[in-house]
Design a protein around this motif. Structure first.
Motif, short mmCIF file in Angstrom:
data_model
loop_
_atom_site.label_atom_id
_atom_site.label_comp_id
_atom_site.label_asym_id
_atom_site.label_seq_id
_atom_site.Cartn_x
_atom_site.Cartn_y
_atom_site.Cartn_z
N ALA A 362 -13.32 0.41 7.06
CA ALA A 362 -14.36 0.04 8.15
C ALA A 362 -15.67 -0.91 8.06
O ALA A 362 -16.11 -0.91 8.02
N GLY A 363 -14.45 -2.07 8.13
CA GLY A 363 -15.58 -2.94 7.65
C GLY A 363 -16.15 -3.21 7.14
O GLY A 363 -17.40 -4.87 6.48
N SER A 364 -16.14 -3.20 6.03
CA SER A 364 -16.33 -2.69 4.06
C SER A 364 -15.37 -4.01 3.49
O SER A 364 -14.93 -3.92 3.38
N ALA A 365 -16.40 -5.10 3.59
CA ALA A 365 -16.01 -5.99 2.04
C ALA A 365 -15.29 -6.15 0.91
O ALA A 365 -14.89 -6.04 0.39
N HIS A 366 -16.59 -5.22 0.51
CA HIS A 366 -16.14 -4.20 -1.22
C HIS A 366 -14.47 -3.55 -0.91
O HIS A 366 -14.11 -4.08 -2.26
N LEU A 367 -14.39 -2.71 0.29
CA LEU A 367 -13.09 -2.20 0.01
C LEU A 367 -11.99 -3.54 -0.32
O LEU A 367 -10.98 -2.79 -0.99
N VAL A 368 -12.54 -4.34 0.73
CA VAL A 368 -11.24 -4.80 0.97
C VAL A 368 -11.35 -5.73 -0.32
O VAL A 368 -9.99 -6.42 -0.81
N ASP A 369 -12.21 -6.32 -1.14
CA ASP A 369 -11.94 -7.07 -2.27
C ASP A 369 -11.82 -5.61 -3.52
O ASP A 369 -10.79 -6.75 -4.31
N SER A 370 -11.34 -4.62 -3.66
CA SER A 370 -11.12 -3.85 -4.23
C SER A 370 -9.26 -3.53 -4.05
O SER A 370 -8.31 -4.30 -5.59
N TYR A 371 -9.10 -3.67 -2.96
CA TYR A 371 -7.40 -3.87 -2.38
C TYR A 371 -7.19 -5.44 -2.69
O TYR A 371 -5.73 -5.05 -3.29
N VAL A 372 -7.81 -6.45 -2.46
CA VAL A 372 -7.03 -7.33 -3.36
C VAL A 372 -6.90 -7.72 -4.70
O VAL A 372 -5.73 -8.54 -4.65
N ASP A 373 -7.85 -7.42 -5.27
CA ASP A 373 -8.03 -7.53 -6.78
C ASP A 373 -6.60 -5.93 -6.97
O ASP A 373 -6.26 -6.81 -8.18
N SER A 374 -6.52 -4.87 -6.22
CA SER A 374 -5.28 -4.47 -7.29
C SER A 374 -3.80 -5.10 -6.79
O SER A 374 -3.23 -4.58 -7.25
N LEU A 375 -3.58 -6.17 -5.81
CA LEU A 375 -2.57 -6.22 -5.60
C LEU A 375 -1.78 -6.90 -7.10
O LEU A 375 -1.14 -7.83 -6.99
N ASN A 376 -3.08 -7.08 -7.76
CA ASN A 376 -2.53 -8.50 -8.81
C ASN A 376 -1.75 -7.78 -9.96
O ASN A 376 -1.20 -7.96 -10.54
N ASP A 377 -1.82 -6.19 -9.89
CA ASP A 377 -0.91 -5.52 -10.43
C ASP A 377 0.39 -5.09 -9.71
O ASP A 377 0.47 -3.80 -10.19
N ALA A 378 0.22 -5.55 -8.87
CA ALA A 378 1.71 -4.97 -7.90
C ALA A 378 2.55 -6.18 -7.49
O ALA A 378 2.49 -7.02 -7.76
N THR A 379 3.81 -5.43 -7.20
CA THR A 379 4.57 -6.78 -6.66
C THR A 379 4.37 -6.63 -5.58
O THR A 379 4.35 -5.11 -4.74
N PHE A 380 4.67 -7.51 -4.88
CA PHE A 380 4.38 -7.01 -2.59
C PHE A 380 4.85 -9.11 -2.66
O PHE A 380 4.86 -9.58 -3.25
N LYS A 381 4.36 -8.98 -1.30
CA LYS A 381 4.70 -10.07 -0.68
C LYS A 381 4.13 -10.13 1.05
O LYS A 381 4.55 -8.94 1.45
N VAL A 382 3.13 -10.74 1.69
CA VAL A 382 2.73 -11.37 2.32
C VAL A 382 3.27 -12.22 3.40
O VAL A 382 3.19 -12.71 2.98
N TYR A 383 3.56 -11.67 4.77
CA TYR A 383 4.01 -12.23 5.29
C TYR A 383 2.70 -12.82 6.61
O TYR A 383 2.13 -11.29 7.09
N ALA A 384 2.46 -14.16 6.93
CA ALA A 384 1.06 -14.08 8.08
C ALA A 384 1.45 -14.67 8.66
O ALA A 384 2.44 -16.26 8.55
N ASP A 385 0.99 -15.58 9.76
CA ASP A 385 1.44 -17.10 10.82
C ASP A 385 -0.54 -17.68 9.92
O ASP A 385 -0.79 -16.76 9.23
N GLU A 386 -0.29 -18.56 10.21
CA GLU A 386 -0.78 -19.34 9.66
C GLU A 386 -2.94 -19.24 10.16
O GLU A 386 -3.56 -19.59 9.10
N PRO A 387 -2.94 -18.99 10.89
CA PRO A 387 -4.21 -18.17 11.03
C PRO A 387 -4.93 -17.24 10.75
O PRO A 387 -6.07 -16.44 10.60
N PHE A 388 -3.80 -16.52 10.27
CA PHE A 388 -3.63 -14.68 9.77
C PHE A 388 -4.48 -14.01 11.42
O PHE A 388 -5.21 -13.32 11.10
N GLU A 389 -3.56 -14.30 12.12
CA GLU A 389 -3.43 -13.19 13.22
C GLU A 389 -3.19 -11.80 13.10
O GLU A 389 -2.79 -11.30 13.80
#
Length: 842
Positions: A362-389
């Motif tokens: 919902a456009g919340s930078a705080h929620l995004v920060d929390s989600y990204v921080d949670s990835l430190n404790d997860a096994t994940f893989k991000v797939y993206a194009d260079e400009p992150f479209e």
């Protein structure tokens, strides 16, 4: 392609499609005819056009997609809609279907530029005469005998297509020369083959101005008149370089490029990733090799977001009017990246900026920060194009099936098939996958096409692919069912008002936008009594007028010390006189339960005793305060429905109505909050009604005549209000002008990175999709057009040529959406009515 040039230019035969609700109305300017038969023909053309558009809406895609692309295509000059290259085999094998598809586009007001080849027909004639066609690097060697056949075939096929279009009721103009000037490509090697040196689009523009589709051949002439043969793919590319159309489409009989080894159609070619390897493939030769090379050369001269589609005739409408597209999409694209740790990102901020587009946040930078921080404790893989479209986050699950945790794609990412590129990367890396999507997601059909199975429960869809075990499928469905049941239970609150009803008002309906907010509906029809305290001013008068037309509200009391004893003007439903209500009177009325809604229309710093008096008796009356007294009080709800949670407003007893300047400023800045790099500057000018009724130089028409008065140059209360609500500092410089009503706001917004004007407007269109009181315009809105209207118009979107900065213009009526209209929205929400009850959209 995603190239825009200028505004909509209507020629005398251009028609525009206008959609309202579930039905479709098509308005167009037909060719002039006379007499009864002419009127009948005109009426028949109208009905035919209307039926065609409705058929498209019902059959090829969602209404949203079709509306979106028609607005998109009609935003430029007619000759810049599309260049369509037609293979010669199409004219032989699919002429009627081709003519029908082109006629369809013309019926909805679009003018594609059609350029056709004639290769198969030439080969057929040459072979019948015992001549073996000869090619070098995919280019036909054209001697004088071959040229005579080439010219004859081009003229025959061109006339055949023009005749087929005329039979469909579409004017078409054959253009067999005068467009391409060329020199010899290599006279000794290829003989009469040309290299285009100039494209003259004058004949094309003349054709469109006359209301006729231009039908071109790829024949060219030298400066001294010698006709030269040019490969149609090459000619289409040169034409596109000059025209820079929104779409470049190649029609062929195979419906795309076919992989020479697998025999399967190639859906997407990302040239930055695949070109070098593709050109080394043994099956990429002759015409195919030339086509890919020419397309790459073309795209290198166009914006990176440009693309070329190779499709079949039957897929033309799907390619143009749906997000999914068809055939083979070729684009430069960007190289794809993968990351398995946060420290591998060159820019973690770019990753976060992409994620914030997910409705979940919902456009919340705080929620995004929390989600990204949670990835430190997860096994994940991000797939993206260079400009992150387009960004996909895949997490390993406790079981054997990985989970697609996030799949976030920008508007351009969907339109340019970046989503397909990233999805292909995920699919090639993951043999099996599971993921969930909201049932009402606009992209649900896209995911259905990519899944092997699905299961729906409690408004969410579970998808999966690559799972062969029935037991595994049963287990993931069981886990999914448990999770959505628990989530649904946790959302249910006693007496929580509904966010919408099935009895929605026509032409508005339930609306969920990409930020997770929605139009608020309720089934309440119970009448409610309103008391206005301090209703002498302009805002009070406008609110009285709005309540007078409200289906369920009635005015019980209106307080004004100066007007006490006089009839309340503008209220006709019953006889009501102004009273001079003191704090004790208000407390008594509240205690007696005679008022359901109190509206404080008092100057700043005056209403607190009245509010305390209501609170002290512990009644059930709700309060909306129009002053600034409680806009900074966390115990009150800030009532800006388009930006704040409507359900919170609906459950509140005390709501602070936003200021007029603050409403327009917040709505104009909020969509760009994730992109800000600094402090926005707001230059605001209000009509003199904003200065109130108490005489002062700011509402003295003699002082204001031919004048503009700046005031409160720093520290204006609206500056603090906007900064508090948006969470970022702003500079605000207010002025008063010589008109009575309406505000214009010119806002300079610094950005973290350069965005095009189209990108910015798309961000606003997505953010306010489904908000009936917010209009996003391409042009600069004018204050004279907003006076007396309930909404806000946001437009302009001027991007600085060298700085990452955009200027946005917003207009708002300070007495309506800036005060009375917004107050009524909040009252409706708090009392359980349709949010727009009593507000007639204009």
């Amino acid at each position: 392609m995603i190239v825009r040039r200028g505004g909509l230019r209507l020629t005398r035969s251009v028609r525009s499609a206008v959609y309202r609700g579930a039905s479709c109305h098509v308005a167009y300017r037909p060719r002039m005819t006379t007499g009864l038969n002419g009127d009948l023909r005109q009426s028949a053309r109208y009905n035919s056009t209307r039926s065609t558009v409705i058929q498209l809406l019902n059959n090829i895609g969602s209404k949203r997609e079709v509306e979106q692309y028609l607005r998109y295509f009609t935003s430029v000059d007619s000759q810049q809609f599309a260049v369509i290259k037609v293979g010669g085999a199409i004219i032989t094998q699919n002429l009627n279907e081709l003519a029908s598809s082109l006629a369809f586009l013309n019926h909805v007001g679009l003018f594609p530029i059609v350029l056709h080849g004639t290769g198969p027909q030439i080969n057929e004639i040459l072979e019948a005469e015992g001549v073996i066609p000869d090619y070098i690097d995919g280019i036909r060697i054209t001697d004088s005998k071959t040229m005579s056949v080439v010219r004859r075939c081009f003229l025959e096929q061109n006339l055949k297509l023009v005749d087929a279009l005329e039979k469909q009721g579409v004017r078409a103009r054959p253009i067999t020369g005068g467009v391409f000037t060329a020199e010899y490509l290599d006279r000794e090697k290829y003989q009469l083959v040309g290299k285009i040196t100039k494209v003259d689009n004058t004949p094309i523009e003349a054709s469109i101005q006359a209301g006729a589709l231009p039908i071109l051949t790829s024949l060219a002439e030298t400066s001294d008149g010698q006709i030269l043969n040019v490969n149609a793919d090459v000619a289409a590319g040169e034409l596109a370089r000059v025209i820079q159309p929104l779409k470049i489409v190649y029609l062929n009989e195979k419906g795309g490029l076919i992989h020479g080894e697998t025999g399967e159609k190639i859906s997407v070619i990302n040239l930055d990733e695949e070109y070098d390897g593709l050109m080394k493939q043994p099956w990429v030769k002759y015409g195919t090799k030339l086509k890919i090379k020419e397309i790459r050369d073309l795209l290198m001269h166009l914006p990176r977001s440009s693309s070329v589609a190779i499709i079949s005739t039957g897929d033309l409408q799907k390619e143009l009017f749906t997000d999914s597209g068809a055939g083979t999409m070729i684009r430069r694209g960007y190289k794809l990246l993968t990351r398995e740790r946060l420290d591998q990102f060159e820019s973690l901020d770019a990753f976060k900026m992409a994620l914030i587009e997910d409705p979940f946040f919902a456009g919340s930078a705080h929620l995004v920060d929390s989600y990204v921080d949670s990835l430190n404790d997860a096994t994940f893989k991000v797939y993206a194009d260079e400009p992150f479209e387009a960004v996909a986050v895949v997490k390993e699950s406790v079981g054997d099936i990985p989970i697609l945790d996030k799949f976030v794609v920008s508007k351009d990412g969907w339109q340019n098939n970046v989503a397909d590129n990233v999805w292909s990367a995920v699919q090639s890396d993951r043999k099996c996958l599971q993921w969930t999507v909201p049932e009402d997601s606009e992209r649900a059909s896209w995911f259905f096409d990519r899944a092997d199975g699905s299961f729906v429960k409690n408004g969410r869809i579970l998808f999966w692919y690559g799972i062969e075990s029935a037991d595994t499928i049963t287990n993931i469905i069981k886990d999914f069912s448990n999770s959505v049941t628990q989530t649904a239970s946790s959302r249910i609150q006693p007496h929580q008002p509904r966010l919408y009803s099935t009895l929605a008002r026509p032409n508005i309906g339930r609306t969920l936008n990409n930020q997770g907010t929605c139009r608020y509906y309720s089934s309440s029809t119970k009448s409610a009594r309103v008391a206005l305290i301090g209703a002498r001013g302009y805002t009070g008068q406008n609110l009285i007028s709005l309540i007078n037309s409200h289906p369920y509200l009635e005015i019980a009391h209106v307080s004004s010390r100066e007007l006490a004893g006089k009839d309340v003007e503008g209220y006709t439903r019953s006889a009501v006189k102004y009273e001079n209500l003191l704090v004790d009177d208000v407390a008594r009325l509240e205690k007696e339960g005679g008022v359901d809604m109190w509206v404080m229309a008092l100057p700043n710093g005056v209403c607190k005793p009245f509010v305390n008096g209501i609170a002290d008796v512990g009644g059930n009356g709700a309060i909306v305060d129009l002053s600034a007294d409680y806009r900074f009080d966390d115990t009150w709800t800030y009532g800006l429905p388009e930006l704040n949670d409507r359900s919170v407003i609906a459950n509140s007893k005390t709501v602070a109505n936003p200021g007029c300047y603050a409403t327009g400023s917040q709505l104009a800045i909020a969509p760009l909050l994730p992109y800000l790099s600094g402090q926005p500057t707001i230059f605001g000018v209000s009509g003199y009604s904003g200065a109130g009724t108490k005489p002062s130089p700011k509402n003295d028409v003699n002082v204001l005549s031919d004048n503009l008065i700046p005031y409160a140059l720093t520290d204006h209360i609206h500056e603090a209000e906007v900064a508090t609500q948006l969470g970022t500092n702003v500079s605000f410089i207010p002025h008063v002008g010589q008109w009575f009503q309406g505000i214009t706001l010119t806002i300079s917004i610094p950005l973290q990175k350069h965005l095009s004007s189209k990108d910015v407007r798309s961000i606003y269109e997505e953010r306010y999709d489904g908000e009936p009181l917010i209009q996003v315009a391409q042009d600069i809105p004018l204050v004279k057009d907003i006076a007396g209207k309930h909404g806000v118009v946001i437009g302009g979107f001027g991007v600085h040529s060298s700085q990452p900065r955009v200027v946005v213009v917003a207009t708002i009526d300070n007495l309506l959406k800036g005060a009375a209209t917004q107050c009524l929205q909040n009252i409706n929400l708090m009392l359980g009515y349709d949010e727009l009850a009593g507000i007639v959209l204009n």
